[in-house]
Design a protein around this motif. Structure first.
Motif, PDB file in Angstrom:
ATOM      1  N   TRP A  28       3.459   4.501 -35.894  1.00  0.00           N
ATOM      2  CA  TRP A  28       3.394   4.008 -34.524  1.00  0.00           C
ATOM      3  C   TRP A  28       4.396   4.757 -33.646  1.00  0.00           C
ATOM      4  O   TRP A  28       4.096   5.190 -32.550  1.00  0.00           O
ATOM      5  CB  TRP A  28       3.699   2.507 -34.562  1.00  0.00           C
ATOM      6  N   THR A  29       5.627   4.897 -34.160  1.00  0.00           N
ATOM      7  CA  THR A  29       6.673   5.558 -33.382  1.00  0.00           C
ATOM      8  C   THR A  29       6.396   7.048 -33.230  1.00  0.00           C
ATOM      9  O   THR A  29       6.686   7.630 -32.189  1.00  0.00           O
ATOM     10  CB  THR A  29       8.036   5.343 -34.059  1.00  0.00           C
ATOM     11  N   VAL A  30       5.828   7.660 -34.281  1.00  0.00           N
ATOM     12  CA  VAL A  30       5.475   9.077 -34.191  1.00  0.00           C
ATOM     13  C   VAL A  30       4.534   9.272 -33.012  1.00  0.00           C
ATOM     14  O   VAL A  30       4.679  10.194 -32.215  1.00  0.00           O
ATOM     15  CB  VAL A  30       4.802   9.550 -35.502  1.00  0.00           C
ATOM     16  N   GLU A  31       3.598   8.328 -32.877  1.00  0.00           N
ATOM     17  CA  GLU A  31       2.647   8.430 -31.767  1.00  0.00           C
ATOM     18  C   GLU A  31       3.355   8.263 -30.421  1.00  0.00           C
ATOM     19  O   GLU A  31       3.101   9.004 -29.482  1.00  0.00           O
ATOM     20  CB  GLU A  31       1.555   7.369 -31.932  1.00  0.00           C
ATOM     21  N   LEU A  32       4.264   7.284 -30.357  1.00  0.00           N
ATOM     22  CA  LEU A  32       4.953   7.002 -29.092  1.00  0.00           C
ATOM     23  C   LEU A  32       5.884   8.122 -28.676  1.00  0.00           C
ATOM     24  O   LEU A  32       6.083   8.367 -27.499  1.00  0.00           O
ATOM     25  CB  LEU A  32       5.780   5.713 -29.214  1.00  0.00           C
ATOM     26  N   SER A  33       6.485   8.788 -29.670  1.00  0.00           N
ATOM     27  CA  SER A  33       7.547   9.739 -29.346  1.00  0.00           C
ATOM     28  C   SER A  33       6.998  11.127 -29.065  1.00  0.00           C
ATOM     29  O   SER A  33       7.736  12.093 -29.098  1.00  0.00           O
ATOM     30  CB  SER A  33       8.566   9.788 -30.486  1.00  0.00           C
ATOM     31  N   LYS A  34       5.703  11.220 -28.794  1.00  0.00           N
ATOM     32  CA  LYS A  34       5.142  12.541 -28.489  1.00  0.00           C
ATOM     33  C   LYS A  34       5.766  13.122 -27.237  1.00  0.00           C
ATOM     34  O   LYS A  34       6.130  14.279 -27.186  1.00  0.00           O
ATOM     35  CB  LYS A  34       3.624  12.420 -28.295  1.00  0.00           C
ATOM     36  N   GLY A  35       5.868  12.264 -26.212  1.00  0.00           N
ATOM     37  CA  GLY A  35       6.357  12.757 -24.929  1.00  0.00           C
ATOM     38  C   GLY A  35       7.872  12.882 -24.895  1.00  0.00           C
ATOM     39  O   GLY A  35       8.573  12.373 -25.763  1.00  0.00           O
ATOM     40  N   ASP A  44     -12.062   0.658 -22.379  1.00  0.00           N
ATOM     41  CA  ASP A  44     -12.847   1.888 -22.473  1.00  0.00           C
ATOM     42  C   ASP A  44     -11.997   3.046 -22.978  1.00  0.00           C
ATOM     43  O   ASP A  44     -12.496   4.143 -23.176  1.00  0.00           O
ATOM     44  CB  ASP A  44     -13.414   2.255 -21.088  1.00  0.00           C
ATOM     45  N   LYS A  45     -10.712   2.771 -23.160  1.00  0.00           N
ATOM     46  CA  LYS A  45      -9.839   3.853 -23.613  1.00  0.00           C
ATOM     47  C   LYS A  45     -10.235   4.279 -25.023  1.00  0.00           C
ATOM     48  O   LYS A  45     -10.683   3.452 -25.818  1.00  0.00           O
ATOM     49  CB  LYS A  45      -8.373   3.384 -23.628  1.00  0.00           C
ATOM     50  N   PRO A  46     -10.094   5.570 -25.344  1.00  0.00           N
ATOM     51  CA  PRO A  46     -10.402   5.970 -26.726  1.00  0.00           C
ATOM     52  C   PRO A  46      -9.398   5.320 -27.680  1.00  0.00           C
ATOM     53  O   PRO A  46      -8.243   5.092 -27.310  1.00  0.00           O
ATOM     54  CB  PRO A  46     -10.247   7.486 -26.698  1.00  0.00           C
ATOM     55  N   PHE A  47      -9.848   5.044 -28.896  1.00  0.00           N
ATOM     56  CA  PHE A  47      -8.976   4.431 -29.890  1.00  0.00           C
ATOM     57  C   PHE A  47      -7.780   5.340 -30.157  1.00  0.00           C
ATOM     58  O   PHE A  47      -6.645   4.895 -30.213  1.00  0.00           O
ATOM     59  CB  PHE A  47      -9.777   4.179 -31.166  1.00  0.00           C
ATOM     60  N   MET A  48      -8.075   6.619 -30.339  1.00  0.00           N
ATOM     61  CA  MET A  48      -7.001   7.603 -30.502  1.00  0.00           C
ATOM     62  C   MET A  48      -7.468   8.866 -29.794  1.00  0.00           C
ATOM     63  O   MET A  48      -8.615   9.267 -29.979  1.00  0.00           O
ATOM     64  CB  MET A  48      -6.850   7.982 -31.978  1.00  0.00           C
ATOM     65  N   ASP A  49      -6.579   9.457 -28.989  1.00  0.00           N
ATOM     66  CA  ASP A  49      -7.002  10.744 -28.444  1.00  0.00           C
ATOM     67  C   ASP A  49      -6.847  11.805 -29.526  1.00  0.00           C
ATOM     68  O   ASP A  49      -6.312  11.552 -30.597  1.00  0.00           O
ATOM     69  CB  ASP A  49      -6.225  11.091 -27.161  1.00  0.00           C
ATOM     70  N   ARG A  50      -7.348  13.004 -29.229  1.00  0.00           N
ATOM     71  CA  ARG A  50      -7.409  14.035 -30.254  1.00  0.00           C
ATOM     72  C   ARG A  50      -6.038  14.361 -30.827  1.00  0.00           C
ATOM     73  O   ARG A  50      -5.851  14.409 -32.041  1.00  0.00           O
ATOM     74  CB  ARG A  50      -8.015  15.298 -29.639  1.00  0.00           C
ATOM     75  N   GLU A  51      -5.082  14.494 -29.916  1.00  0.00           N
ATOM     76  CA  GLU A  51      -3.730  14.876 -30.337  1.00  0.00           C
ATOM     77  C   GLU A  51      -3.145  13.824 -31.286  1.00  0.00           C
ATOM     78  O   GLU A  51      -2.589  14.154 -32.336  1.00  0.00           O
ATOM     79  CB  GLU A  51      -2.870  15.008 -29.084  1.00  0.00           C
ATOM     80  N   THR A  52      -3.311  12.556 -30.915  1.00  0.00           N
ATOM     81  CA  THR A  52      -2.793  11.482 -31.747  1.00  0.00           C
ATOM     82  C   THR A  52      -3.458  11.495 -33.117  1.00  0.00           C
ATOM     83  O   THR A  52      -2.823  11.305 -34.149  1.00  0.00           O
ATOM     84  CB  THR A  52      -3.075  10.109 -31.087  1.00  0.00           C
ATOM     85  N   PHE A  53      -4.779  11.715 -33.098  1.00  0.00           N
ATOM     86  CA  PHE A  53      -5.528  11.694 -34.344  1.00  0.00           C
ATOM     87  C   PHE A  53      -5.046  12.796 -35.287  1.00  0.00           C
ATOM     88  O   PHE A  53      -4.808  12.561 -36.470  1.00  0.00           O
ATOM     89  CB  PHE A  53      -7.022  11.859 -34.030  1.00  0.00           C
ATOM     90  N   VAL A  54      -4.849  13.999 -34.735  1.00  0.00           N
ATOM     91  CA  VAL A  54      -4.374  15.116 -35.564  1.00  0.00           C
ATOM     92  C   VAL A  54      -2.994  14.780 -36.134  1.00  0.00           C
ATOM     93  O   VAL A  54      -2.731  14.959 -37.325  1.00  0.00           O
ATOM     94  CB  VAL A  54      -4.336  16.416 -34.734  1.00  0.00           C
ATOM     95  N   LEU A  55      -2.135  14.228 -35.278  1.00  0.00           N
ATOM     96  CA  LEU A  55      -0.782  13.878 -35.704  1.00  0.00           C
ATOM     97  C   LEU A  55      -0.822  12.819 -36.805  1.00  0.00           C
ATOM     98  O   LEU A  55      -0.150  12.929 -37.840  1.00  0.00           O
ATOM     99  CB  LEU A  55      -0.025  13.338 -34.482  1.00  0.00           C
ATOM    100  N   PHE A  56      -1.648  11.803 -36.581  1.00  0.00           N
ATOM    101  CA  PHE A  56      -1.790  10.716 -37.553  1.00  0.00           C
ATOM    102  C   PHE A  56      -2.274  11.258 -38.897  1.00  0.00           C
ATOM    103  O   PHE A  56      -1.733  10.926 -39.946  1.00  0.00           O
ATOM    104  CB  PHE A  56      -2.783   9.682 -36.986  1.00  0.00           C
ATOM    105  N   LEU A  57      -3.306  12.135 -38.842  1.00  0.00           N
ATOM    106  CA  LEU A  57      -3.836  12.702 -40.079  1.00  0.00           C
ATOM    107  C   LEU A  57      -2.784  13.554 -40.773  1.00  0.00           C
ATOM    108  O   LEU A  57      -2.592  13.442 -41.990  1.00  0.00           O
ATOM    109  CB  LEU A  57      -5.060  13.570 -39.779  1.00  0.00           C
ATOM    110  N   THR A  58      -2.082  14.399 -40.004  1.00  0.00           N
ATOM    111  CA  THR A  58      -1.083  15.276 -40.611  1.00  0.00           C
ATOM    112  C   THR A  58      -0.026  14.453 -41.324  1.00  0.00           C
ATOM    113  O   THR A  58       0.294  14.713 -42.484  1.00  0.00           O
ATOM    114  CB  THR A  58      -0.377  16.128 -39.526  1.00  0.00           C
ATOM    115  N   VAL A  59       0.501  13.445 -40.630  1.00  0.00           N
ATOM    116  CA  VAL A  59       1.586  12.667 -41.228  1.00  0.00           C
ATOM    117  C   VAL A  59       1.088  11.897 -42.443  1.00  0.00           C
ATOM    118  O   VAL A  59       1.698  11.948 -43.515  1.00  0.00           O
ATOM    119  CB  VAL A  59       2.204  11.704 -40.189  1.00  0.00           C
ATOM    120  N   SER A  60      -0.058  11.206 -42.318  1.00  0.00           N
ATOM    121  CA  SER A  60      -0.460  10.377 -43.460  1.00  0.00           C
ATOM    122  C   SER A  60      -0.925  11.235 -44.638  1.00  0.00           C
ATOM    123  O   SER A  60      -0.670  10.891 -45.791  1.00  0.00           O
ATOM    124  CB  SER A  60      -1.509   9.337 -43.067  1.00  0.00           C
TER     125      SER A  60
END
Lengths: 503, 165
Positions: free
Chosen positions: A222-229, B71-87
């Motif tokens: 969750w924090t990784v996502e928040l701390s992007k900016g 209507d917001k996307p669940f995860m934008d592309r950047e978040t999704f890539v980051l999430f996948l990389t970390v997990s």
């Protein structure tokens, strides 16, 4: 007077060199964890609990208690300096803390937060000392039906007062309870819910696996996502004279401090409420009673003082039911309760009789933890601001690593580490969809206790359900619990009858 | 967001049904004079989970819960890539522990994370990758006496064990 005697013994325990060192160390770590955006007391306690196997239970709980307190102080630091709450408990502190920092009065806000935390913490510990022993005495008369009724009450408060989506809250409670049922059936001893026949499920799902999964790995994702900016840190100029000036000014806010402390303490006792709603309520209340409510949100010191006094008071408040009844008042105390089980202590009122040194050592160390957290906080404000500048990409892998090892150490089973990763990832996805996860953690800790008290009561009454309602105390508690369960439905109904267009 | 809300509710509903089915391995009924059987607790609780999921699906259909209106996307592309990389890097690290043990897997993860996601200088990464495992060993194995998995690197630790015990 007996209480004072116990308290004195407790102070002797908390001033033993090891325990004193742990209080100071714990308060410092707690401040650090609290100051980190995203991490709060519950994350710190969950991740660090496995490390406490090194010391005896009394020292371990003193250490974790100090972390709990430190984190409550620390949360304010990032709320004020970054405008990002350091923990959910410090959300209300951003409302006025951030505007103060923008005006160049960050030091005033920081000193106010620290002092209010100290007052809130101290008042609540005094209340705690006065209330806990009599409550424990009453609770000694409780049998399995009363225990079961209390747990129902704990879950019912989440439904009635939690304020989250009802089906999701209930789902979270139920999944926690089901996960706690994995392992061996407590009555017949037969294996139960052994998924895919993996032997790793035979020893059950350790609550720490879920807690570290959700509050360690899930929270970090969750924090990784928040701390992007990029975030902007306010400047703080600190000098001894300015600190004293701010302190003198704070005398004017004594009413707000007292109000926040009492409100926070009593809200903290309720299982579903805890420090976050407590601090928000205190903020709202301070605004209502203020002479100049318009100045709130623009940098009013009262707006910093109220939530900070309340969140510290609430953290003590939530320890009251944990120690006296064995029902945790917050996710953090749920983890502490689970820790007690690991340390071989039976949670509940008997603690006050059988493990006086544990209980009173903890209570006394809360007094000293408060003092040290205040001193460390004010003395090292520059150091904590430096912490906020640390790149998250250095801290994150280290915290992930601690989670992995922390998940492995209690059972020495890699199976648990995998399970923890699954819980972390699924928990993160669920959190994005507004599933409240604290009820699940509370439920997995209380699940085995609830099932045992339910079945013990029923075996005792030869299968007669009326046992829960015939006994006066359990009957009353259960009826309150039932009322809380239907409260949301009543609320929806009333809303609809008030404005029929909405439905 | 709407799709994610519905998918999660359906997946969890299926999981609840699986849990209910799994619970029937033990008696789920009422045993006279004793109360519920061993599976009853988990059976009815999973039943409750299923009910909650159905409620969520209904709320999704009627658009009464916040995520089902967004209507917001669940995860934008950047978040999704980051999430996948970390997990995925976490999963890889855990998988590697089975083979090469903690003391190779953890530093690799630290190096990967700090270099790839943080783009830090080697001057910082190398000392971190060396000292973190040493500290881990001293704290967990020497102080706590908890043996961490070492995989094929186990023989390398024999001399240290000799010193310790």
């Amino acid at each position: 007077m007996e209480i004072l005697g116990h308290l004195f013994d407790g102070f002797l325990i908390s001033f033993e060199p090891l325990n004193l060192a742990l209080v100071i160390f714990g308060a410092a770590i707690g401040l650090f964890i609290g100051a980190m955006p995203g991490l709060g007391s519950v994350n710190g306690v969950a991740i660090l609990l496995p490390m406490t196997f090194l010391v005896p239970p009394t020292s371990a709980v003193i250490f974790l208690g100090a972390i709990y307190y430190g984190a409550m102080y620390g949360g304010a630091i990032s709320s004020i300096m970054l405008g990002i709450p350091g923990a959910s408990t410090a959300v209300a502190t951003t409302f006025d803390g951030r505007p103060l920092a923008m005006k160049g009065e960050a030091d005033r806000a920081l000193v106010a937060a620290a002092t209010a935390s100290f007052i809130g913490g101290t008042i609540s510990v005094i209340l705690f000392t006065a209330f806990a022993p009599p409550l424990a005495e009453v609770a000694l008369a409780f049998g399995p039906p009363e225990e079961f009724a209390l747990m129902m009450l704990a879950f019912a408060t989440f439904i009635g007062l939690g304020g989250d989506d009802i089906p999701k809250t209930l789902f979270s409670i139920l999944i926690g309870l089901v996960l706690s049922a994995v392992g061996l059936d407590i009555v017949s001893g037969e294996p139960r819910l052994i998924f895919m026949d993996l032997p790793g499920f035979m020893h059950g799902i350790n609550f720490l696996v879920l807690a570290i999964g959700i509050y360690g790995i899930g929270e970090m994702l969750w924090t990784v996502e928040l701390s992007k900016g990029e975030v902007m840190i306010s400047q703080a100029t600190i000098s001894v004279r300015r600190v004293f000036d701010s302190l003198r000014e704070l005398l004017k806010t004594w009413k707000t401090m007292l109000m926040g402390s009492f409100l926070g303490y009593f809200v903290g006792i309720l299982p579903a409420a805890g420090a976050t709603p407590g601090s928000l309520m205190a903020y709202g209340f301070a605004k209502t009673i203020a002479k100049d409510p318009d100045s709130f949100g623009k940098g009013n010191v009262d707006g910093v003082v109220a939530p900070e006094a309340a969140n510290n008071a609430a953290s003590t408040g939530s320890m009251l039911p944990m120690l006296t009844l064995g029902i945790p008042g917050s996710p953090t105390t749920a983890i502490l309760l689970g820790g007690m089980v690991i340390w071989g202590l039976e949670p509940g009122p008997l603690l006050f009789v059988e493990h006086t040194e544990f209980v009173w050592g903890l209570i006394a160390s809360l007094y000293s933890a408060n003092l040290f957290a205040l001193l460390i906080n004010i003395a090292f404000i520059p150091a904590f601001i430096w912490v906020l500048k640390l790149p998250f990409t250095v801290l994150a892998p280290i915290i992930f690593m601690l989670c992995i090892i922390g998940g492995y150490v209690p059972t020495l089973d890699m199976h648990d580490v995998w399970l923890m990763l699954v819980f972390g990832v699924v928990g993160y996805l669920m959190r994005k969809l507004d599933y409240p996860l604290a009820p699940a953690v509370l439920a997995i800790v209380l699940g085995p206790l609830a099932e045992r008290s339910l079945r013990q009561s029923l075996i005792g009454s030869q299968g007669d359900v009326m046992i829960f309602f015939e006994r006066p105390i359990s009957g009353t508690i259960l009826i309150i619990a039932l009322l809380l369960f239907v409260l949301p439905a009543v609320r929806v109904f009333r809303q609809r009858s008030h404005n029929p267009n909405l439905a | 967001m709407r799709k994610a809300e519905l998918s999660m509710a359906i997946i969890m509903a299926l999981f609840s049904i699986y849990l209910m089915w799994k619970s029937t391995e033990l008696p789920i009924g009422w045993i006279p004079d004793e109360g519920p059987g061993g599976g009853a607790f988990s059976f009815w609780l999973s039943g409750g989970m299923l009910f909650c999921c159905l409620a969520m699906i209904i709320r999704w259909w009627r658009r009464t819960s916040p995520p089902s209106r967004s209507d917001k996307p669940f995860m934008d592309r950047e978040t999704f890539v980051l999430f996948l990389t970390v997990s995925l890097s976490l999963a890889t690290m855990i998988a590697l522990i089975h083979f090469v043990g903690v003391y190779i897997s953890l530093p690799l993860f630290l190096i990967f994370y700090m270099r790839y996601l943080g783009s830090h200088k080697w001057k910082l990464i190398v000392p971190m990758a060396i000292f973190t495992p040493i500290f881990t060993f001293i704290f967990f194995e020497m102080a706590l006496k908890k043996t961490l998995p070492k995989g094929v690197t186990e023989p390398l630790f024999y001399p240290i064990y000799d010193l310790m015990y």
